[in-house]
Enzyme design. Structure first.
Site, PDB file in Angstrom:
ATOM      1  CB  SER A 144      42.360  44.774  54.834  1.00  0.00           C
ATOM      2  OG  SER A 144      42.588  44.366  56.165  1.00  0.00           O
TER       3      SER A 144
ATOM      4  CE1 TYR B   6      44.277  39.631  53.249  1.00  0.00           C
ATOM      5  CE2 TYR B   6      44.603  41.089  55.131  1.00  0.00           C
ATOM      6  CZ  TYR B   6      43.760  40.506  54.196  1.00  0.00           C
ATOM      7  OH  TYR B   6      42.420  40.826  54.184  1.00  0.00           O
TER       8      TYR B   6
HETATM    9  P1  NAI Z   1      36.602  34.280  52.021  1.00  0.00           P
HETATM   10  O1  NAI Z   1      37.779  33.377  52.037  1.00  0.00           O
HETATM   11  O2  NAI Z   1      35.395  33.889  52.756  1.00  0.00           O
HETATM   12  O3  NAI Z   1      36.173  34.609  50.515  1.00  0.00           O
HETATM   13  C1  NAI Z   1      37.102  34.980  49.554  1.00  0.00           C
HETATM   14  C2  NAI Z   1      36.478  34.834  48.181  1.00  0.00           C
HETATM   15  O4  NAI Z   1      37.490  35.141  47.198  1.00  0.00           O
HETATM   16  C3  NAI Z   1      35.993  33.406  47.903  1.00  0.00           C
HETATM   17  O5  NAI Z   1      34.833  33.465  47.101  1.00  0.00           O
HETATM   18  C4  NAI Z   1      37.139  32.829  47.108  1.00  0.00           C
HETATM   19  O6  NAI Z   1      36.763  31.765  46.271  1.00  0.00           O
HETATM   20  C5  NAI Z   1      37.543  34.054  46.295  1.00  0.00           C
HETATM   21  N1  NAI Z   1      38.881  33.909  45.729  1.00  0.00           N
HETATM   22  C6  NAI Z   1      40.044  33.635  46.382  1.00  0.00           C
HETATM   23  N2  NAI Z   1      41.038  33.516  45.484  1.00  0.00           N
HETATM   24  C7  NAI Z   1      40.483  33.726  44.258  1.00  0.00           C
HETATM   25  C8  NAI Z   1      40.993  33.724  42.943  1.00  0.00           C
HETATM   26  N3  NAI Z   1      42.285  33.448  42.667  1.00  0.00           N
HETATM   27  N4  NAI Z   1      40.149  33.979  41.914  1.00  0.00           N
HETATM   28  C9  NAI Z   1      38.849  34.228  42.158  1.00  0.00           C
HETATM   29  N5  NAI Z   1      38.296  34.224  43.372  1.00  0.00           N
HETATM   30  C10 NAI Z   1      39.115  33.974  44.418  1.00  0.00           C
HETATM   31  O7  NAI Z   1      37.157  35.707  52.533  1.00  0.00           O
HETATM   32  P2  NAI Z   1      36.386  37.058  52.899  1.00  0.00           P
HETATM   33  O8  NAI Z   1      36.636  37.321  54.307  1.00  0.00           O
HETATM   34  O9  NAI Z   1      35.005  37.013  52.403  1.00  0.00           O
HETATM   35  O10 NAI Z   1      37.240  38.108  52.074  1.00  0.00           O
HETATM   36  C11 NAI Z   1      36.710  38.901  51.009  1.00  0.00           C
HETATM   37  C12 NAI Z   1      37.601  40.120  50.831  1.00  0.00           C
HETATM   38  O11 NAI Z   1      37.527  40.944  51.993  1.00  0.00           O
HETATM   39  C13 NAI Z   1      39.083  39.763  50.650  1.00  0.00           C
HETATM   40  O12 NAI Z   1      39.653  40.629  49.706  1.00  0.00           O
HETATM   41  C14 NAI Z   1      39.668  40.013  52.037  1.00  0.00           C
HETATM   42  O13 NAI Z   1      41.043  40.306  52.003  1.00  0.00           O
HETATM   43  C15 NAI Z   1      38.824  41.220  52.458  1.00  0.00           C
HETATM   44  N6  NAI Z   1      38.838  41.420  53.903  1.00  0.00           N
HETATM   45  C16 NAI Z   1      38.224  40.521  54.742  1.00  0.00           C
HETATM   46  C17 NAI Z   1      38.245  40.722  56.106  1.00  0.00           C
HETATM   47  C18 NAI Z   1      37.556  39.826  57.062  1.00  0.00           C
HETATM   48  O14 NAI Z   1      37.644  40.092  58.291  1.00  0.00           O
HETATM   49  N7  NAI Z   1      36.862  38.768  56.631  1.00  0.00           N
HETATM   50  C19 NAI Z   1      38.955  41.877  56.696  1.00  0.00           C
HETATM   51  C20 NAI Z   1      39.558  42.750  55.729  1.00  0.00           C
HETATM   52  C21 NAI Z   1      39.487  42.530  54.386  1.00  0.00           C
END
Ligand code: NAI
Length: 248
Positions: free
Chosen positions: A141, A154
Protein backbone atom coordinates in the site's frame (compact mmCIF):
# COMPACT_ATOMS: atom_id res chain seq x y z
CA UNK A 1 -2.53 -21.44 -23.20
CA UNK A 2 0.88 -21.25 -21.57
CA UNK A 3 1.39 -23.31 -18.43
CA UNK A 4 2.97 -20.25 -16.77
CA UNK A 5 -0.39 -18.91 -15.62
CA UNK A 6 -1.35 -21.10 -12.66
CA UNK A 7 -1.71 -18.73 -9.68
CA UNK A 8 -2.94 -18.79 -6.10
CA UNK A 9 -4.83 -15.61 -5.12
CA UNK A 10 -5.58 -15.00 -1.44
CA UNK A 11 -8.43 -12.75 -0.25
CA UNK A 12 -10.42 -13.39 -3.42
CA UNK A 13 -13.92 -13.16 -1.91
CA UNK A 14 -14.25 -9.37 -2.13
CA UNK A 15 -12.80 -6.09 -3.39
CA UNK A 16 -9.52 -6.17 -5.29
CA UNK A 17 -9.19 -9.96 -4.93
CA UNK A 18 -12.57 -10.66 -6.51
CA UNK A 19 -12.05 -8.12 -9.32
CA UNK A 20 -8.55 -9.46 -9.95
CA UNK A 21 -9.88 -13.03 -10.12
CA UNK A 22 -12.33 -11.86 -12.81
CA UNK A 23 -9.58 -10.00 -14.71
CA UNK A 24 -7.04 -12.84 -14.58
CA UNK A 25 -9.62 -15.49 -15.54
CA UNK A 26 -10.49 -13.32 -18.54
CA UNK A 27 -6.77 -13.24 -19.45
CA UNK A 28 -6.54 -17.05 -19.42
CA UNK A 29 -5.17 -17.76 -15.95
CA UNK A 30 -5.90 -20.95 -14.00
CA UNK A 31 -6.55 -19.96 -10.41
CA UNK A 32 -6.98 -21.19 -6.89
CA UNK A 33 -9.06 -18.60 -5.05
CA UNK A 34 -8.57 -18.65 -1.29
CA UNK A 35 -10.34 -16.80 1.53
CA UNK A 36 -12.49 -17.45 4.57
CA UNK A 37 -15.92 -17.12 2.90
CA UNK A 38 -15.82 -20.42 1.01
CA UNK A 39 -19.47 -20.33 -0.15
CA UNK A 40 -18.98 -16.96 -1.93
CA UNK A 41 -15.69 -18.18 -3.35
CA UNK A 42 -17.18 -21.40 -4.72
CA UNK A 43 -19.87 -19.42 -6.55
CA UNK A 44 -17.24 -17.09 -8.02
CA UNK A 45 -14.96 -19.96 -9.04
CA UNK A 46 -17.84 -21.79 -10.72
CA UNK A 47 -18.98 -18.65 -12.55
CA UNK A 48 -15.49 -17.85 -13.87
CA UNK A 49 -14.69 -21.43 -14.73
CA UNK A 50 -17.89 -21.77 -16.79
CA UNK A 51 -17.42 -18.38 -18.47
CA UNK A 52 -13.75 -18.72 -19.44
CA UNK A 53 -13.25 -22.48 -19.59
CA UNK A 54 -10.28 -22.27 -17.21
CA UNK A 55 -9.43 -24.36 -14.17
CA UNK A 56 -10.65 -22.17 -11.30
CA UNK A 57 -11.05 -23.62 -7.84
CA UNK A 58 -11.95 -22.32 -4.40
CA UNK A 59 -10.17 -23.32 -1.18
CA UNK A 60 -10.96 -22.13 2.36
CA UNK A 61 -8.16 -20.16 4.03
CA UNK A 62 -7.74 -17.98 7.08
CA UNK A 63 -4.25 -16.51 6.66
CA UNK A 64 -3.96 -15.96 10.43
CA UNK A 65 -3.88 -19.76 10.71
CA UNK A 66 -0.21 -19.67 9.71
CA UNK A 67 0.07 -23.46 9.25
CA UNK A 68 -2.88 -23.27 6.83
CA UNK A 69 -1.31 -20.28 5.04
CA UNK A 70 1.77 -22.46 4.46
CA UNK A 71 -0.16 -25.60 3.53
CA UNK A 72 -2.27 -23.78 0.91
CA UNK A 73 0.78 -23.60 -1.39
CA UNK A 74 1.00 -27.39 -1.72
CA UNK A 75 -2.79 -27.68 -1.97
CA UNK A 76 -2.94 -25.08 -4.76
CA UNK A 77 -0.09 -26.72 -6.64
CA UNK A 78 -1.81 -30.09 -6.42
CA UNK A 79 -5.18 -28.66 -7.48
CA UNK A 80 -3.74 -26.87 -10.54
CA UNK A 81 -1.14 -29.49 -11.52
CA UNK A 82 1.67 -27.07 -10.64
CA UNK A 83 2.01 -23.49 -9.44
CA UNK A 84 3.58 -20.54 -11.28
CA UNK A 85 2.65 -17.67 -9.00
CA UNK A 86 1.22 -16.56 -5.67
CA UNK A 87 -0.61 -13.29 -5.07
CA UNK A 88 -0.66 -12.31 -1.38
CA UNK A 89 -3.67 -10.01 -1.39
CA UNK A 90 -5.69 -10.90 1.75
CA UNK A 91 -5.78 -7.96 4.10
CA UNK A 92 -7.77 -5.96 6.64
CA UNK A 93 -7.73 -2.37 7.90
CA UNK A 94 -8.79 -1.20 11.36
CA UNK A 95 -8.42 2.47 12.25
CA UNK A 96 -7.49 3.63 15.75
CA UNK A 97 -5.16 6.18 17.29
CA UNK A 98 -2.09 4.86 19.08
CA UNK A 99 -2.78 4.76 22.81
CA UNK A 100 -6.55 4.43 22.46
CA UNK A 101 -6.56 0.89 23.87
CA UNK A 102 -6.80 -0.99 20.57
CA UNK A 103 -3.65 -3.10 20.67
CA UNK A 104 -5.75 -6.17 19.75
CA UNK A 105 -6.78 -4.52 16.47
CA UNK A 106 -3.18 -3.72 15.57
CA UNK A 107 -2.15 -7.28 16.40
CA UNK A 108 -4.88 -8.71 14.17
CA UNK A 109 -3.99 -6.36 11.30
CA UNK A 110 -0.31 -7.32 11.48
CA UNK A 111 -1.08 -11.04 11.77
CA UNK A 112 -3.31 -10.83 8.69
CA UNK A 113 -1.48 -8.38 6.42
CA UNK A 114 2.10 -9.23 7.31
CA UNK A 115 2.60 -12.55 9.11
CA UNK A 116 -0.14 -14.30 7.12
CA UNK A 117 1.34 -13.06 3.85
CA UNK A 118 4.86 -14.10 4.88
CA UNK A 119 3.65 -17.61 5.77
CA UNK A 120 2.46 -18.17 2.17
CA UNK A 121 5.30 -16.27 0.47
CA UNK A 122 7.96 -18.19 2.41
CA UNK A 123 6.50 -21.59 1.51
CA UNK A 124 5.98 -20.52 -2.12
CA UNK A 125 9.61 -19.34 -2.32
CA UNK A 126 10.76 -22.78 -1.19
CA UNK A 127 8.70 -24.43 -3.94
CA UNK A 128 9.79 -21.92 -6.60
CA UNK A 129 13.48 -22.33 -5.70
CA UNK A 130 13.08 -26.10 -6.09
CA UNK A 131 11.37 -25.82 -9.48
CA UNK A 132 13.59 -22.94 -10.69
CA UNK A 133 10.79 -20.55 -11.58
CA UNK A 134 7.87 -18.71 -10.02
CA UNK A 135 6.31 -15.33 -9.39
CA UNK A 136 5.70 -13.81 -5.94
CA UNK A 137 3.24 -10.91 -5.85
CA UNK A 138 2.32 -8.85 -2.77
CA UNK A 139 -0.32 -6.15 -2.35
CA UNK A 140 1.24 -3.62 0.00
CA UNK A 141 0.00 0.00 0.00
CA UNK A 142 1.02 3.65 -0.24
CA UNK A 143 0.57 3.34 3.56
CA UNK A 144 3.69 1.14 3.40
CA UNK A 145 5.69 4.20 2.34
CA UNK A 146 3.87 6.99 4.22
CA UNK A 147 2.62 6.58 7.80
CA UNK A 148 -1.16 7.12 7.76
CA UNK A 149 -2.28 8.97 10.94
CA UNK A 150 -4.99 6.94 12.69
CA UNK A 151 -3.77 3.73 11.02
CA UNK A 152 -0.43 2.98 12.69
CA UNK A 153 -1.05 -0.78 12.84
CA UNK A 154 -2.06 -0.90 9.17
CA UNK A 155 0.93 1.25 8.13
CA UNK A 156 3.25 -0.94 10.21
CA UNK A 157 1.92 -4.06 8.48
CA UNK A 158 2.46 -2.56 5.02
CA UNK A 159 5.90 -1.02 5.83
CA UNK A 160 6.78 -4.53 7.03
CA UNK A 161 5.52 -6.13 3.83
CA UNK A 162 7.49 -3.63 1.73
CA UNK A 163 10.64 -4.45 3.70
CA UNK A 164 10.03 -8.20 3.40
CA UNK A 165 9.43 -8.08 -0.35
CA UNK A 166 12.43 -5.81 -1.03
CA UNK A 167 14.67 -8.24 0.87
CA UNK A 168 13.08 -11.26 -0.83
CA UNK A 169 13.69 -9.66 -4.22
CA UNK A 170 17.36 -9.23 -3.40
CA UNK A 171 17.61 -12.91 -2.44
CA UNK A 172 15.80 -14.61 -5.33
CA UNK A 173 15.86 -12.51 -8.50
CA UNK A 174 18.95 -14.20 -9.89
CA UNK A 175 17.43 -17.61 -9.22
CA UNK A 176 14.64 -17.50 -11.81
CA UNK A 177 12.02 -16.09 -9.46
CA UNK A 178 10.23 -12.80 -10.13
CA UNK A 179 8.82 -10.59 -7.38
CA UNK A 180 6.16 -7.89 -7.83
CA UNK A 181 5.61 -5.42 -5.02
CA UNK A 182 2.44 -3.43 -5.76
CA UNK A 183 1.36 -0.38 -3.75
CA UNK A 184 -2.23 0.75 -4.30
CA UNK A 185 -3.35 4.24 -3.37
CA UNK A 186 -7.13 4.27 -2.93
CA UNK A 187 -9.21 1.66 -4.78
CA UNK A 188 -12.96 1.63 -4.16
CA UNK A 189 -13.62 -1.50 -2.04
CA UNK A 190 -15.36 -2.36 1.25
CA UNK A 191 -11.97 -1.88 2.98
CA UNK A 192 -12.11 1.90 2.71
CA UNK A 193 -15.76 2.82 1.98
CA UNK A 194 -16.20 4.29 5.47
CA UNK A 195 -13.17 6.58 5.18
CA UNK A 196 -13.86 10.31 5.21
CA UNK A 197 -11.37 11.05 2.45
CA UNK A 198 -10.10 8.82 -0.37
CA UNK A 199 -7.87 11.02 -2.56
CA UNK A 200 -7.51 9.97 -6.21
CA UNK A 201 -9.75 6.92 -5.67
CA UNK A 202 -10.20 4.63 -8.70
CA UNK A 203 -12.79 1.92 -9.40
CA UNK A 204 -12.02 -1.64 -8.37
CA UNK A 205 -12.30 -2.78 -12.00
CA UNK A 206 -9.66 -0.24 -13.10
CA UNK A 207 -7.48 -1.18 -10.12
CA UNK A 208 -7.69 -4.88 -11.03
CA UNK A 209 -6.85 -4.13 -14.66
CA UNK A 210 -3.72 -2.17 -13.67
CA UNK A 211 -2.66 -4.84 -11.17
CA UNK A 212 -3.15 -7.58 -13.78
CA UNK A 213 -0.97 -5.59 -16.24
CA UNK A 214 1.80 -5.39 -13.62
CA UNK A 215 1.49 -9.12 -12.94
CA UNK A 216 1.67 -9.96 -16.66
CA UNK A 217 4.68 -7.65 -17.12
CA UNK A 218 6.26 -9.00 -13.93
CA UNK A 219 6.90 -5.42 -12.76
CA UNK A 220 9.12 -5.51 -9.70
CA UNK A 221 7.61 -2.39 -8.10
CA UNK A 222 4.61 -0.20 -8.95
CA UNK A 223 2.15 2.20 -7.41
CA UNK A 224 -1.49 1.61 -8.43
CA UNK A 225 -2.43 3.86 -10.15
CA UNK A 226 1.02 5.16 -11.10
CA UNK A 227 -0.25 8.73 -11.33
CA UNK A 228 -0.15 10.59 -8.97
CA UNK A 229 1.18 8.12 -6.39
CA UNK A 230 4.61 7.46 -7.97
CA UNK A 231 5.31 11.17 -7.50
CA UNK A 232 3.25 11.87 -4.39
CA UNK A 233 4.20 8.92 -2.15
CA UNK A 234 7.99 9.58 -2.22
CA UNK A 235 7.31 13.31 -1.62
CA UNK A 236 4.90 12.63 1.27
CA UNK A 237 7.40 10.20 2.81
CA UNK A 238 9.87 13.11 3.09
CA UNK A 239 7.41 15.33 5.00
CA UNK A 240 8.07 15.76 8.73
CA UNK A 241 5.59 13.52 10.61
CA UNK A 242 4.25 16.58 12.46
CA UNK A 243 3.01 17.99 9.13
CA UNK A 244 1.45 14.67 8.13
CA UNK A 245 -0.40 14.60 11.47
CA UNK A 246 -1.66 18.15 10.92
CA UNK A 247 -3.10 17.62 7.47
CA UNK A 248 -4.22 13.95 7.41
P1 NAI B 1 -11.53 -6.11 0.94
O1 NAI B 1 -11.90 -5.97 2.37
O2 NAI B 1 -12.52 -5.79 -0.09
O3 NAI B 1 -10.98 -7.58 0.65
C1 NAI B 1 -10.05 -8.19 1.47
C2 NAI B 1 -10.03 -9.68 1.19
O4 NAI B 1 -9.11 -10.30 2.12
C3 NAI B 1 -11.40 -10.34 1.39
O5 NAI B 1 -11.55 -11.38 0.45
C4 NAI B 1 -11.27 -10.91 2.78
O6 NAI B 1 -12.13 -12.00 3.02
C5 NAI B 1 -9.81 -11.35 2.76
N1 NAI B 1 -9.29 -11.58 4.10
C6 NAI B 1 -9.29 -10.72 5.16
N2 NAI B 1 -8.78 -11.34 6.23
C7 NAI B 1 -8.46 -12.61 5.84
C8 NAI B 1 -7.92 -13.73 6.50
N3 NAI B 1 -7.61 -13.72 7.81
N4 NAI B 1 -7.72 -14.87 5.79
C9 NAI B 1 -8.04 -14.92 4.49
N5 NAI B 1 -8.58 -13.90 3.81
C10 NAI B 1 -8.79 -12.75 4.49
O7 NAI B 1 -10.20 -5.21 0.76
P2 NAI B 1 -9.38 -4.80 -0.55
O8 NAI B 1 -9.44 -3.35 -0.65
O9 NAI B 1 -9.79 -5.63 -1.69
O10 NAI B 1 -7.91 -5.17 -0.10
C11 NAI B 1 -7.11 -6.17 -0.74
C12 NAI B 1 -5.65 -5.88 -0.42
O11 NAI B 1 -5.26 -4.64 -1.01
C13 NAI B 1 -5.37 -5.75 1.08
O12 NAI B 1 -4.13 -6.34 1.37
C14 NAI B 1 -5.31 -4.24 1.29
O13 NAI B 1 -4.54 -3.87 2.40
C15 NAI B 1 -4.67 -3.82 -0.04
N6 NAI B 1 -4.88 -2.41 -0.33
C16 NAI B 1 -6.14 -1.94 -0.64
C17 NAI B 1 -6.32 -0.60 -0.91
C18 NAI B 1 -7.64 -0.03 -1.30
O14 NAI B 1 -7.71 1.21 -1.52
N7 NAI B 1 -8.71 -0.82 -1.41
C19 NAI B 1 -5.20 0.36 -0.85
C20 NAI B 1 -3.94 -0.24 -0.53
C21 NAI B 1 -3.79 -1.58 -0.29
Amino acid sequence: MSQAKRYLLTGASSGIGEALARELANRGYDLVLAARRIDDLKLLAEELSNKHGRKILALPLDVTDFAAAQAIIGQASEALGGLDGVIANAGIAMSSKVGSGHFDNDKRVIETNLTGAIASLDTATRLFLQQGHGHLVALASVAGKVGLPGNAGYSASKFGLVGYMRTLQSEVTRKGIDCSLLLPGFIDTPLNRDMKSRPFVISVERGAELIADHIENRRSFAYVPGWPWALLAPLLSLLPPSLLGKYF
